[in-house]
Design a protein around this motif. Structure first.
Motif, PDB file in Angstrom:
ATOM      1  N   GLY A 113       0.788  -1.226   0.000  1.00  0.00           N
ATOM      2  CA  GLY A 113       0.000   0.000   0.000  1.00  0.00           C
ATOM      3  C   GLY A 113       0.819   1.275   0.000  1.00  0.00           C
ATOM      4  N   GLY A 114       2.050   1.210   0.481  1.00  0.00           N
ATOM      5  CA  GLY A 114       2.914   2.387   0.513  1.00  0.00           C
ATOM      6  C   GLY A 114       3.862   2.499  -0.665  1.00  0.00           C
ATOM      7  N   ASN A 115       3.652   1.686  -1.707  1.00  0.00           N
ATOM      8  CA  ASN A 115       4.574   1.695  -2.845  1.00  0.00           C
ATOM      9  C   ASN A 115       4.738   3.071  -3.483  1.00  0.00           C
ATOM     10  N   THR A 116       3.636   3.781  -3.657  1.00  0.00           N
ATOM     11  CA  THR A 116       3.717   5.096  -4.295  1.00  0.00           C
ATOM     12  C   THR A 116       4.526   6.058  -3.435  1.00  0.00           C
ATOM     13  N   ALA A 117       4.279   6.020  -2.136  1.00  0.00           N
ATOM     14  CA  ALA A 117       4.951   6.947  -1.230  1.00  0.00           C
ATOM     15  C   ALA A 117       6.443   6.673  -1.107  1.00  0.00           C
ATOM     16  N   PHE A 118       6.806   5.403  -1.003  1.00  0.00           N
ATOM     17  CA  PHE A 118       8.204   5.062  -0.757  1.00  0.00           C
ATOM     18  C   PHE A 118       8.943   4.611  -2.010  1.00  0.00           C
ATOM     19  N   GLY A 119       8.205   4.238  -3.049  1.00  0.00           N
ATOM     20  CA  GLY A 119       8.823   3.759  -4.276  1.00  0.00           C
ATOM     21  C   GLY A 119       8.802   4.783  -5.374  1.00  0.00           C
ATOM     22  N   SER A 120       7.907   4.594  -6.343  1.00  0.00           N
ATOM     23  CA  SER A 120       7.881   5.437  -7.532  1.00  0.00           C
ATOM     24  C   SER A 120       7.771   6.915  -7.204  1.00  0.00           C
ATOM     25  N   GLY A 121       6.976   7.244  -6.167  1.00  0.00           N
ATOM     26  CA  GLY A 121       6.804   8.650  -5.817  1.00  0.00           C
ATOM     27  C   GLY A 121       8.069   9.309  -5.329  1.00  0.00           C
ATOM     28  N   SER A 122       9.027   8.512  -4.858  1.00  0.00           N
ATOM     29  CA  SER A 122      10.302   9.069  -4.383  1.00  0.00           C
ATOM     30  C   SER A 122      11.467   8.609  -5.249  1.00  0.00           C
ATOM     31  N   ASP A 123      11.149   8.091  -6.434  1.00  0.00           N
ATOM     32  CA  ASP A 123      12.156   7.665  -7.414  1.00  0.00           C
ATOM     33  C   ASP A 123      12.945   6.434  -6.991  1.00  0.00           C
ATOM     34  N   ALA A 124      12.473   5.699  -5.996  1.00  0.00           N
ATOM     35  CA  ALA A 124      13.112   4.432  -5.637  1.00  0.00           C
ATOM     36  C   ALA A 124      12.431   3.321  -6.410  1.00  0.00           C
ATOM     37  N   PRO A 125      13.179   2.491  -7.139  1.00  0.00           N
ATOM     38  CA  PRO A 125      12.531   1.423  -7.905  1.00  0.00           C
ATOM     39  C   PRO A 125      11.874   0.393  -6.993  1.00  0.00           C
ATOM     40  N   VAL A 126      10.663  -0.012  -7.355  1.00  0.00           N
ATOM     41  CA  VAL A 126       9.964  -1.091  -6.655  1.00  0.00           C
ATOM     42  C   VAL A 126      10.252  -2.391  -7.394  1.00  0.00           C
ATOM     43  N   ILE A 127      10.690  -3.405  -6.653  1.00  0.00           N
ATOM     44  CA  ILE A 127      11.121  -4.674  -7.224  1.00  0.00           C
ATOM     45  C   ILE A 127      10.239  -5.789  -6.671  1.00  0.00           C
ATOM     46  N   ALA A 128       9.781  -6.670  -7.552  1.00  0.00           N
ATOM     47  CA  ALA A 128       8.924  -7.779  -7.102  1.00  0.00           C
ATOM     48  C   ALA A 128       8.904  -8.866  -8.162  1.00  0.00           C
ATOM     49  N   HIS A 129       8.357 -10.010  -7.802  1.00  0.00           N
ATOM     50  CA  HIS A 129       8.161 -11.074  -8.777  1.00  0.00           C
ATOM     51  C   HIS A 129       7.199 -10.604  -9.852  1.00  0.00           C
ATOM     52  N   THR A 130       7.344 -11.149 -11.045  1.00  0.00           N
ATOM     53  CA  THR A 130       6.521 -10.715 -12.178  1.00  0.00           C
ATOM     54  C   THR A 130       5.030 -10.879 -11.918  1.00  0.00           C
ATOM     55  N   ASN A 131       4.632 -11.901 -11.146  1.00  0.00           N
ATOM     56  CA  ASN A 131       3.213 -12.100 -10.859  1.00  0.00           C
ATOM     57  C   ASN A 131       2.646 -11.032  -9.937  1.00  0.00           C
ATOM     58  N   VAL A 132       3.506 -10.391  -9.159  1.00  0.00           N
ATOM     59  CA  VAL A 132       3.045  -9.293  -8.311  1.00  0.00           C
ATOM     60  C   VAL A 132       2.575  -8.135  -9.182  1.00  0.00           C
ATOM     61  N   ARG A 133       3.375  -7.779 -10.179  1.00  0.00           N
ATOM     62  CA  ARG A 133       2.964  -6.705 -11.081  1.00  0.00           C
ATOM     63  C   ARG A 133       1.697  -7.095 -11.846  1.00  0.00           C
ATOM     64  N   LYS A 134       1.622  -8.349 -12.294  1.00  0.00           N
ATOM     65  CA  LYS A 134       0.438  -8.786 -13.038  1.00  0.00           C
ATOM     66  C   LYS A 134      -0.823  -8.652 -12.196  1.00  0.00           C
ATOM     67  N   ARG A 135      -0.752  -9.071 -10.948  1.00  0.00           N
ATOM     68  CA  ARG A 135      -1.949  -9.023 -10.104  1.00  0.00           C
ATOM     69  C   ARG A 135      -2.279  -7.595  -9.674  1.00  0.00           C
ATOM     70  N   MET A 136      -1.284  -6.795  -9.399  1.00  0.00           N
ATOM     71  CA  MET A 136      -1.539  -5.413  -9.004  1.00  0.00           C
ATOM     72  C   MET A 136      -2.103  -4.583 -10.151  1.00  0.00           C
TER      73      MET A 136
END
Length: 312
Positions: A113-136
């Motif tokens: 839930g905090g990915n935008t705040a701590f990841g993309s929103g702050s230019d830090a890359p978010v890393i996960a298994h490919t199925n995580v991106r597919k489901r999200m």
């Protein structure tokens, strides 16, 4: 640094299961529930070992590596907790903290839930298994309702199939995919020098787990994955569970015993022609009764094992 208050195992288990129930109901009930008031949540920080800390609030346990290279986050709970999580991190380092990397252990909202705040929103890359991106990135129909797609800025930007390593803060931080366990996109995070493993929701410490069958999870796969982790880690490794208190390999072995005994109990019942209602009436084996009472009680756990063994 704020440390978690000491209390007995029963106290810690009650607190963990209460928080877990709230977190999972929010995480899997859709966007409206995700706006739940978080003003009463307190973030507590515990130094685990080496560069690694564990943060607990509402949702999945957060792992964080803090050192000369910066900060790396494993999971980030809910967007509404951003300020509290950030304040806890700043207290640890004595100043402003910017994320360098964010790792997601799976796709559930109480972990991403905090990915935008701590990841993309702050230019830090978010890393996960490919199925995580597919489901999200797609509409998910779960046992708890429909979950709409996450916004683009919350999605992982770097994905992997089997494993990925980040060389950061003096150690290799290795994310390894364990298929069809809690979901179909689970990653376990190994901090190789700090001697810490973050299990994500492959480990619910001292309680029956939520196994998301609708997201490709299975109890049989979970057993295989937990056994696989135990084979890989040293006896003195520090275990951060997805939910519950900081744990050890012995705790992980006990958890595996519970999983195996549950499958035997339900499997023998199925072979004997017993119905799901009959198995629920018998209840879980006496040894594991104290593991009930949380979000996943004994009845729901038997239902999960029964459905998993039946392939439904």
């Amino acid at each position: 640094m704020r440390e978690t208050r000491r209390c007995g195992a029963r106290c810690r288990r009650f607190v963990a299961t209460f928080a877990l129930g709230s977190a999972l109901s929010v995480a899997l009930a859709g966007p409206v529930a995700a706006q739940q008031d978080m003003t009463d949540v307190e973030i507590t920080a515990t130094h685990v070992a080496g560069t690694v800390y564990m943060l607990q609030g509402r949702g999945g346990n957060i792992g964080v590596s803090i050192g000369p290279d910066g900060a790396l986050l494993v999971d980030d709970q809910f967007a509404a907790l951003e300020d509290k999580i950030r304040a806890s991190l700043e207290e640890l380092v004595g100043g402003k903290v910017d994320m360098d990397f964010v790792l997601n252990t799976h796709w559930h909202g109480d972990h991403v839930g905090g990915n935008t705040a701590f990841g993309s929103g702050s230019d830090a890359p978010v890393i996960a298994h490919t199925n995580v991106r597919k489901r999200m990135s797609t509409r998910q129909e779960t046992a708890f309702g429909v979950v709409e797609p996450s916004p683009e800025e919350a999605l992982p930007v770097l994905t992997f199939a089997d494993s990925v390593s980040i060389h950061f803060n003096g150690e290799e931080i290795r994310a390894i995919h364990f298929p069809h366990s809690h979901t179909d996109g689970d990653a376990v995070i190994f901090f190789t020098e700090s001697n810490v493993v973050h299990m994500g929701d492959l480990h619910f410490s001292g309680m029956f787990p939520f196994v998301d069958l609708s997201s490709g999870g299975s109890v049989q796969g979970l057993i295989k994955s937990v056994a696989g982790v135990i084979e890989q880690v040293p006896a003195d490794v520090h275990v951060i569970p997805g939910h519950g208190p900081l744990s050890s390999v012995d705790d992980l072995r006990e958890y595996l015993e519970m999983l195996n005994e549950s499958v035997v109990f339900v499997g023998q019942g199925i072979e004997a022609g017993k119905s799901l209602d009959a198995l629920k009436a018998e209840g879980v084996p006496e040894r594991w009764v104290p593991w009930s009472g949380g979000f996943i009680d004994g009845d729901r756990w038997i239902e999960t094992v029964f459905a998993s063994l039946q392939g439904s």
